[in-house]
Enzyme design. Structure first.
Site, PDB file in Angstrom:
ATOM      1  N   PRO A   9     -27.111 -42.868 -58.543  1.00  0.00           N
ATOM      2  CA  PRO A   9     -27.530 -43.112 -59.917  1.00  0.00           C
ATOM      3  C   PRO A   9     -26.419 -42.951 -60.956  1.00  0.00           C
ATOM      4  O   PRO A   9     -25.580 -42.060 -60.850  1.00  0.00           O
ATOM      5  CB  PRO A   9     -28.632 -42.057 -60.150  1.00  0.00           C
ATOM      6  CG  PRO A   9     -28.407 -41.024 -59.113  1.00  0.00           C
ATOM      7  CD  PRO A   9     -27.834 -41.751 -57.925  1.00  0.00           C
ATOM      8  N   ASN A  10     -26.459 -43.851 -61.898  1.00  0.00           N
ATOM      9  CA  ASN A  10     -25.560 -43.859 -63.067  1.00  0.00           C
ATOM     10  C   ASN A  10     -24.127 -44.275 -62.765  1.00  0.00           C
ATOM     11  O   ASN A  10     -23.305 -44.386 -63.666  1.00  0.00           O
ATOM     12  CB  ASN A  10     -25.575 -42.501 -63.788  1.00  0.00           C
ATOM     13  CG  ASN A  10     -26.948 -42.182 -64.322  1.00  0.00           C
ATOM     14  OD1 ASN A  10     -27.533 -42.994 -65.046  1.00  0.00           O
ATOM     15  ND2 ASN A  10     -27.517 -41.034 -63.949  1.00  0.00           N
ATOM     16  N   ARG A  17     -20.164 -44.502 -69.265  1.00  0.00           N
ATOM     17  CA  ARG A  17     -20.643 -43.113 -69.288  1.00  0.00           C
ATOM     18  C   ARG A  17     -19.474 -42.113 -69.347  1.00  0.00           C
ATOM     19  O   ARG A  17     -18.522 -42.210 -68.572  1.00  0.00           O
ATOM     20  CB  ARG A  17     -21.534 -42.814 -68.068  1.00  0.00           C
ATOM     21  CG  ARG A  17     -20.769 -42.689 -66.767  1.00  0.00           C
ATOM     22  CD  ARG A  17     -21.648 -42.436 -65.557  1.00  0.00           C
ATOM     23  NE  ARG A  17     -22.289 -41.134 -65.525  1.00  0.00           N
ATOM     24  CZ  ARG A  17     -22.553 -40.459 -64.415  1.00  0.00           C
ATOM     25  NH1 ARG A  17     -22.249 -40.947 -63.226  1.00  0.00           N
ATOM     26  NH2 ARG A  17     -23.153 -39.301 -64.470  1.00  0.00           N
ATOM     27  N   TYR A  22     -15.396 -39.360 -66.312  1.00  0.00           N
ATOM     28  CA  TYR A  22     -15.416 -40.327 -65.198  1.00  0.00           C
ATOM     29  C   TYR A  22     -14.377 -41.451 -65.325  1.00  0.00           C
ATOM     30  O   TYR A  22     -14.267 -42.272 -64.413  1.00  0.00           O
ATOM     31  CB  TYR A  22     -16.826 -40.920 -65.061  1.00  0.00           C
ATOM     32  CG  TYR A  22     -17.876 -39.871 -64.762  1.00  0.00           C
ATOM     33  CD1 TYR A  22     -17.869 -39.199 -63.537  1.00  0.00           C
ATOM     34  CD2 TYR A  22     -18.846 -39.522 -65.697  1.00  0.00           C
ATOM     35  CE1 TYR A  22     -18.805 -38.212 -63.257  1.00  0.00           C
ATOM     36  CE2 TYR A  22     -19.790 -38.547 -65.431  1.00  0.00           C
ATOM     37  CZ  TYR A  22     -19.766 -37.903 -64.215  1.00  0.00           C
ATOM     38  OH  TYR A  22     -20.690 -36.919 -63.936  1.00  0.00           O
ATOM     39  N   ASN A  73     -21.115 -41.584 -52.746  1.00  0.00           N
ATOM     40  CA  ASN A  73     -21.165 -40.731 -53.935  1.00  0.00           C
ATOM     41  C   ASN A  73     -22.627 -40.735 -54.362  1.00  0.00           C
ATOM     42  O   ASN A  73     -23.089 -41.687 -55.001  1.00  0.00           O
ATOM     43  CB  ASN A  73     -20.272 -41.293 -55.045  1.00  0.00           C
ATOM     44  CG  ASN A  73     -20.284 -40.413 -56.282  1.00  0.00           C
ATOM     45  OD1 ASN A  73     -21.123 -39.506 -56.385  1.00  0.00           O
ATOM     46  ND2 ASN A  73     -19.386 -40.670 -57.208  1.00  0.00           N
ATOM     47  N   ALA A  76     -26.028 -37.567 -59.079  1.00  0.00           N
ATOM     48  CA  ALA A  76     -26.798 -36.337 -59.309  1.00  0.00           C
ATOM     49  C   ALA A  76     -27.686 -35.964 -58.124  1.00  0.00           C
ATOM     50  O   ALA A  76     -28.040 -34.787 -57.961  1.00  0.00           O
ATOM     51  CB  ALA A  76     -27.646 -36.495 -60.567  1.00  0.00           C
ATOM     52  N   GLU A  97     -18.117 -37.657 -48.403  1.00  0.00           N
ATOM     53  CA  GLU A  97     -18.736 -37.456 -49.719  1.00  0.00           C
ATOM     54  C   GLU A  97     -17.639 -37.552 -50.786  1.00  0.00           C
ATOM     55  O   GLU A  97     -16.620 -36.882 -50.666  1.00  0.00           O
ATOM     56  CB  GLU A  97     -19.370 -36.051 -49.745  1.00  0.00           C
ATOM     57  CG  GLU A  97     -19.901 -35.608 -51.095  1.00  0.00           C
ATOM     58  CD  GLU A  97     -20.247 -34.105 -51.111  1.00  0.00           C
ATOM     59  OE1 GLU A  97     -19.899 -33.371 -50.164  1.00  0.00           O
ATOM     60  OE2 GLU A  97     -20.860 -33.679 -52.106  1.00  0.00           O
ATOM     61  N   HIS A  99     -16.742 -37.549 -55.013  1.00  0.00           N
ATOM     62  CA  HIS A  99     -17.100 -37.357 -56.427  1.00  0.00           C
ATOM     63  C   HIS A  99     -15.882 -37.676 -57.272  1.00  0.00           C
ATOM     64  O   HIS A  99     -14.783 -37.190 -56.979  1.00  0.00           O
ATOM     65  CB  HIS A  99     -17.572 -35.923 -56.707  1.00  0.00           C
ATOM     66  CG  HIS A  99     -18.782 -35.584 -55.914  1.00  0.00           C
ATOM     67  ND1 HIS A  99     -20.018 -36.098 -56.214  1.00  0.00           N
ATOM     68  CD2 HIS A  99     -18.931 -34.860 -54.794  1.00  0.00           C
ATOM     69  CE1 HIS A  99     -20.881 -35.687 -55.324  1.00  0.00           C
ATOM     70  NE2 HIS A  99     -20.253 -34.928 -54.434  1.00  0.00           N
ATOM     71  N   ARG A 106     -17.277 -27.731 -62.705  1.00  0.00           N
ATOM     72  CA  ARG A 106     -18.279 -28.102 -63.713  1.00  0.00           C
ATOM     73  C   ARG A 106     -19.471 -27.131 -63.692  1.00  0.00           C
ATOM     74  O   ARG A 106     -19.329 -25.994 -63.259  1.00  0.00           O
ATOM     75  CB  ARG A 106     -18.669 -29.568 -63.504  1.00  0.00           C
ATOM     76  CG  ARG A 106     -17.453 -30.504 -63.713  1.00  0.00           C
ATOM     77  CD  ARG A 106     -17.819 -31.963 -63.572  1.00  0.00           C
ATOM     78  NE  ARG A 106     -18.764 -32.373 -64.615  1.00  0.00           N
ATOM     79  CZ  ARG A 106     -19.469 -33.502 -64.577  1.00  0.00           C
ATOM     80  NH1 ARG A 106     -19.344 -34.318 -63.540  1.00  0.00           N
ATOM     81  NH2 ARG A 106     -20.298 -33.800 -65.551  1.00  0.00           N
ATOM     82  N   ARG A 110     -24.055 -28.114 -60.465  1.00  0.00           N
ATOM     83  CA  ARG A 110     -23.303 -29.090 -59.663  1.00  0.00           C
ATOM     84  C   ARG A 110     -22.589 -28.429 -58.482  1.00  0.00           C
ATOM     85  O   ARG A 110     -21.860 -29.080 -57.724  1.00  0.00           O
ATOM     86  CB  ARG A 110     -22.278 -29.834 -60.535  1.00  0.00           C
ATOM     87  CG  ARG A 110     -22.918 -30.747 -61.555  1.00  0.00           C
ATOM     88  CD  ARG A 110     -21.880 -31.572 -62.299  1.00  0.00           C
ATOM     89  NE  ARG A 110     -22.358 -31.856 -63.641  1.00  0.00           N
ATOM     90  CZ  ARG A 110     -23.141 -32.893 -63.969  1.00  0.00           C
ATOM     91  NH1 ARG A 110     -23.507 -33.760 -63.064  1.00  0.00           N
ATOM     92  NH2 ARG A 110     -23.557 -33.055 -65.222  1.00  0.00           N
TER      93      ARG A 110
HETATM   94  C1  DQA Z   1     -20.572 -37.312 -59.660  1.00  0.00           C
HETATM   95  C2  DQA Z   1     -20.805 -35.852 -60.038  1.00  0.00           C
HETATM   96  C3  DQA Z   1     -22.283 -35.576 -60.163  1.00  0.00           C
HETATM   97  O1  DQA Z   1     -22.507 -34.233 -60.499  1.00  0.00           O
HETATM   98  C4  DQA Z   1     -22.884 -36.454 -61.258  1.00  0.00           C
HETATM   99  O2  DQA Z   1     -24.261 -36.230 -61.340  1.00  0.00           O
HETATM  100  C5  DQA Z   1     -22.566 -37.880 -61.069  1.00  0.00           C
HETATM  101  C6  DQA Z   1     -21.231 -38.271 -60.625  1.00  0.00           C
HETATM  102  C7  DQA Z   1     -19.068 -37.662 -59.642  1.00  0.00           C
HETATM  103  O3  DQA Z   1     -18.740 -38.728 -59.125  1.00  0.00           O
HETATM  104  O4  DQA Z   1     -18.246 -36.909 -60.150  1.00  0.00           O
HETATM  105  O5  DQA Z   1     -23.378 -38.760 -61.364  1.00  0.00           O
HETATM  106  O6  DQA Z   1     -21.064 -37.530 -58.347  1.00  0.00           O
END
Ligand code: DQA
Length: 143
Positions: A9-10, A17, A22, A73, A76, A97, A99, A106, A110
């Protein structure tokens, strides 16, 4: 080698964002960067993104007997999803994994990653280059 690259997501909002966290690379530019790298390395990539937890579970399940490895990735859902962890364990594939941000520096919420125990490696805080590093790691460890 076939590698499935899954974004949660996102991550479709990359470039828009919180660029201070990011960066400025948009999702399409990220996909292009991953595809170019994969081509150079001689591997095939399938790029998938969803804002929905169940879709991510299905994307992982569909890698079974089809792909050799997964880069994910989970956004959240990293910090909340047992369903994604279970899917990752179920397929039994090497999973990295990724990020973009350094989640270890953070918020407290998280600091938990449900999927981590099913992954062969975690890359955090290397920006979008982290996806390329994940691909390189999977190629190296497949040899
Ligand atoms: C993320 C870190 C997560 O905590 C966050 O919710 C994201 C992006 C990252 O790529 O740094 O959506 O996975």
């Amino acid at each position: 080698m076939n590698i499935r690259v899954i974004n949660g997501p996102n991550l479709n909002m990359l470039g828009i964002r919180e660029p201070g966290i990011y960066g400025n690379t948009g999702y399409k530019a990220l996909c292009d960067k991953i595809k170019k790298h994969a081509k150079e390395k001689g591997v095939k990539v399938k790029l998938l993104q969803s804002n929905h937890e169940g879709d991510l579970v299905s994307f992982i399940q569909k890698a079974y007997k089809k792909d050799d490895a997964i880069v994910i990735n989970p956004g959240a859902y990293t910090h909340t999803s047992i369903a994604i962890l279970d899917a990752a364990k179920a397929v039994g594939l090497p999973i990295v994994e990724v990020h973009i941000s350094d989640v270890s520096k953070r918020e407290d919420f998280r600091q938990v990653s449900y999927i981590r125990s099913a992954c062969v490696k975690t890359i955090t805080g290397h920006g979008t280059d982290g996806y390329l590093e994940a691909i390189d790691y999977l190629i190296e460890t497949e040899k």
